[in-house]
Design a protein around this motif. Structure first.
Motif, PDB file in Angstrom:
ATOM      1  N   UNK A   1      22.933  -5.703 -22.839  1.00 51.05           N
ATOM      2  CA  UNK A   1      22.132  -6.863 -22.434  1.00 51.05           C
ATOM      3  C   UNK A   1      21.090  -6.506 -21.380  1.00 51.05           C
ATOM      4  N   UNK A   2      20.544  -5.284 -21.457  1.00 45.15           N
ATOM      5  CA  UNK A   2      19.509  -4.870 -20.517  1.00 45.15           C
ATOM      6  C   UNK A   2      18.208  -5.590 -20.833  1.00 45.15           C
ATOM      7  N   UNK A   3      17.651  -6.257 -19.834  1.00 45.22           N
ATOM      8  CA  UNK A   3      16.380  -6.955 -19.989  1.00 45.22           C
ATOM      9  C   UNK A   3      15.269  -6.202 -19.267  1.00 45.22           C
ATOM     10  N   UNK A   4      14.042  -6.456 -19.675  1.00 47.72           N
ATOM     11  CA  UNK A   4      12.848  -5.870 -19.049  1.00 47.72           C
ATOM     12  C   UNK A   4      12.843  -4.345 -19.112  1.00 47.72           C
ATOM     13  N   UNK A   5      13.282  -3.812 -20.239  1.00 43.96           N
ATOM     14  CA  UNK A   5      13.204  -2.366 -20.464  1.00 43.96           C
ATOM     15  C   UNK A   5      11.791  -2.050 -20.959  1.00 43.96           C
ATOM     16  N   UNK A   6      11.000  -1.375 -20.137  1.00 38.85           N
ATOM     17  CA  UNK A   6       9.612  -1.070 -20.495  1.00 38.85           C
ATOM     18  C   UNK A   6       9.556   0.278 -21.203  1.00 38.85           C
ATOM     19  N   UNK A   7       9.085   0.264 -22.434  1.00 41.13           N
ATOM     20  CA  UNK A   7       9.067   1.462 -23.279  1.00 41.13           C
ATOM     21  C   UNK A   7       7.619   1.843 -23.610  1.00 41.13           C
ATOM     22  N   UNK A   8       7.296   3.112 -23.486  1.00 40.41           N
ATOM     23  CA  UNK A   8       5.934   3.587 -23.739  1.00 40.41           C
ATOM     24  C   UNK A   8       5.672   3.737 -25.232  1.00 40.41           C
ATOM     25  N   UNK A   9       4.598   3.106 -25.693  1.00 40.20           N
ATOM     26  CA  UNK A   9       4.118   3.221 -27.074  1.00 40.20           C
ATOM     27  C   UNK A   9       2.665   3.674 -27.044  1.00 40.20           C
ATOM     28  N   UNK A  10       2.092   3.886 -28.217  1.00 37.89           N
ATOM     29  CA  UNK A  10       0.693   4.289 -28.274  1.00 37.89           C
ATOM     30  C   UNK A  10      -0.223   3.245 -27.650  1.00 37.89           C
ATOM     31  N   UNK A  11       0.139   1.958 -27.767  1.00 36.92           N
ATOM     32  CA  UNK A  11      -0.696   0.892 -27.209  1.00 36.92           C
ATOM     33  C   UNK A  11      -0.409   0.633 -25.741  1.00 36.92           C
ATOM     34  N   UNK A  12       0.576   1.295 -25.185  1.00 33.28           N
ATOM     35  CA  UNK A  12       0.977   1.088 -23.796  1.00 33.28           C
ATOM     36  C   UNK A  12       2.443   0.723 -23.705  1.00 33.28           C
ATOM     37  N   UNK A  13       2.877   0.276 -22.540  1.00 34.66           N
ATOM     38  CA  UNK A  13       4.279  -0.096 -22.347  1.00 34.66           C
ATOM     39  C   UNK A  13       4.564  -1.464 -22.951  1.00 34.66           C
ATOM     40  N   UNK A  14       5.705  -1.565 -23.645  1.00 37.84           N
ATOM     41  CA  UNK A  14       6.139  -2.804 -24.271  1.00 37.84           C
ATOM     42  C   UNK A  14       7.535  -3.127 -23.742  1.00 37.84           C
ATOM     43  N   UNK A  15       7.753  -4.397 -23.423  1.00 36.45           N
ATOM     44  CA  UNK A  15       8.995  -4.819 -22.783  1.00 36.45           C
ATOM     45  C   UNK A  15      10.025  -5.312 -23.800  1.00 36.45           C
ATOM     46  N   UNK A  16      11.286  -4.926 -23.565  1.00 31.53           N
ATOM     47  CA  UNK A  16      12.394  -5.315 -24.445  1.00 31.53           C
ATOM     48  C   UNK A  16      13.522  -5.950 -23.640  1.00 31.53           C
TER      49      UNK A  16
END
Length: 335
Positions: free
Chosen positions: A251-266
């Motif tokens: 249940x981890x919130x606000x996990x910022x992951x790097x993608x080609x378009x930038x960081x995306x939050x999960x």
């Protein structure tokens, strides 16, 4: 701490504690411009993720805090405030930058096609076939993997070719085109995400071995019990092959992951650490199915960090499998 208390505490800290602490660090010049700038195309920033970690007793849980910046790790005010509000029932770890898994290692052409093999949209490098599934409505056999593996981070069209092995592993059209892109869950750069998932319909005449997970054994089904303890898990992936680990937070919130378009939050993500000498996953393992000790599916691997875990080889992040199956309207095979 009770699970509902941790869930409420997550929201409280995210709203009342994190924003002023980050603002104070920014005013003091504590964040590097090159490593902490707000992505131009997205709003997610690598800060800290909050979730649920196993407690000291079987029925207890703790607040999981996963720091993605050294400046936050060094902020005694922030960490002391979190510890105080959690009454020291907290598991704090520095995990560093978390990036989508897209990898450099060679994997072979597999016929019949099997879970764990190299795959990908013809324009990406390579990822992993997580599972074979069946569409509820059409009954068609599909490949399950990530959006960034099969749908090229939303930049693909239904019907486009999916290769096995992936492009980086010398997969070529048309001879290695085994499936066509069918459905994906859009990645939202400026909103909350729960999954990085997509499916592709297997082409007629392409044989598959859907239950075969290498030395792990045969897929048994889907896990239905909640994960509140550090259960043992495993996976078979394109780059690191068969690895074993344990779940360290859910249940981890606000996990910022790097993608080609930038960081995306999960939100609502699963965290896994290796129990071996190497990492649980690496670039190219994206899309791997996470399996518990009973060979039941419990997650869809999609990203990993540079550091963290018991051997400091990095931590792996996965989407809970039940919402993925529901959203894509598919079922996994059973023996």
């Amino acid at each position: 701490m009770h699970i509902e208390s941790v869930r409420a505490l997550k929201q409280e800290i995210a709203a009342d504690v994190v924003p002023p602490a980050v603002a104070a660090i920014e005013r003091a010049g504590g964040f590097s411009i090159t490593t902490f700038s707000l992505d131009k195309q997205t709003r997610a920033r690598p800060l800290l993720a909050l979730g649920v970690a196993p407690g000291t007793r079987k029925t207890d849980v703790r607040l999981a805090v996963r720091l993605q910046r050294h400046s936050l790790e060094r902020s005694e005010t922030l960490l002391d405030t979190i510890r105080k509000r959690a009454r020291d029932e907290v598991d704090i770890r520095f995990v560093g930058r978390i990036a989508k898994h897209a990898g450099p290692w060679y994997r072979s052409r597999l016929r019949p096609v099997r879970p764990g093999g190299s795959t990908g949209h013809f324009r990406i490098t390579a990822g992993t076939i997580g599972a074979f599934a069946q569409e509820k409505k059409s009954g068609k056999i599909v490949i399950l993997s990530n959006n960034h593996v099969l749908a090229n981070e939303n930049d693909a069209k239904a019907g486009e070719a999916i290769l096995q092995p992936g492009n980086y592993d010398n997969g070529k059209r048309p001879k290695d085109a085994i499936a066509t892109l069918a459905k994906w869950v859009d990645l939202k750069p400026n909103g909350k995400n729960q999954m990085d998932a997509a499916i592709a319909v297997l082409k007629k005449g392409v044989d598959c071995d859907p239950l075969n997970y290498d030395a792990l054994g045969t897929l048994a089904g889907v896990r239905t019990e909640p994960i509140l303890q550090p259960i043992a898990v495993s996976k078979v992936g394109r780059t690191t092959g068969l690895t074993r680990g344990r779940i360290t937070a859910t249940e981890l919130d606000d996990v910022a992951v790097s993608y080609d378009v930038g960081s995306i939050s999960f939100d609502d993500q699963i965290e896994i650490e290796s129990t071996g000498s190497g990492p649980f996953s690496s670039g190219g393992d994206s899309g791997s199915l996470i399996l518990d000790e009973n060979m039941n599916a419990c997650g869809l691997l999609f990203a990993g960090s540079e550091t963290g875990g018991s051997n400091n080889r990095g931590l792996t992040y996965a989407n809970p499998i039940a919402p993925v199956l529901s959203k894509l309207a598919i079922v996994l095979p059973v023996p």
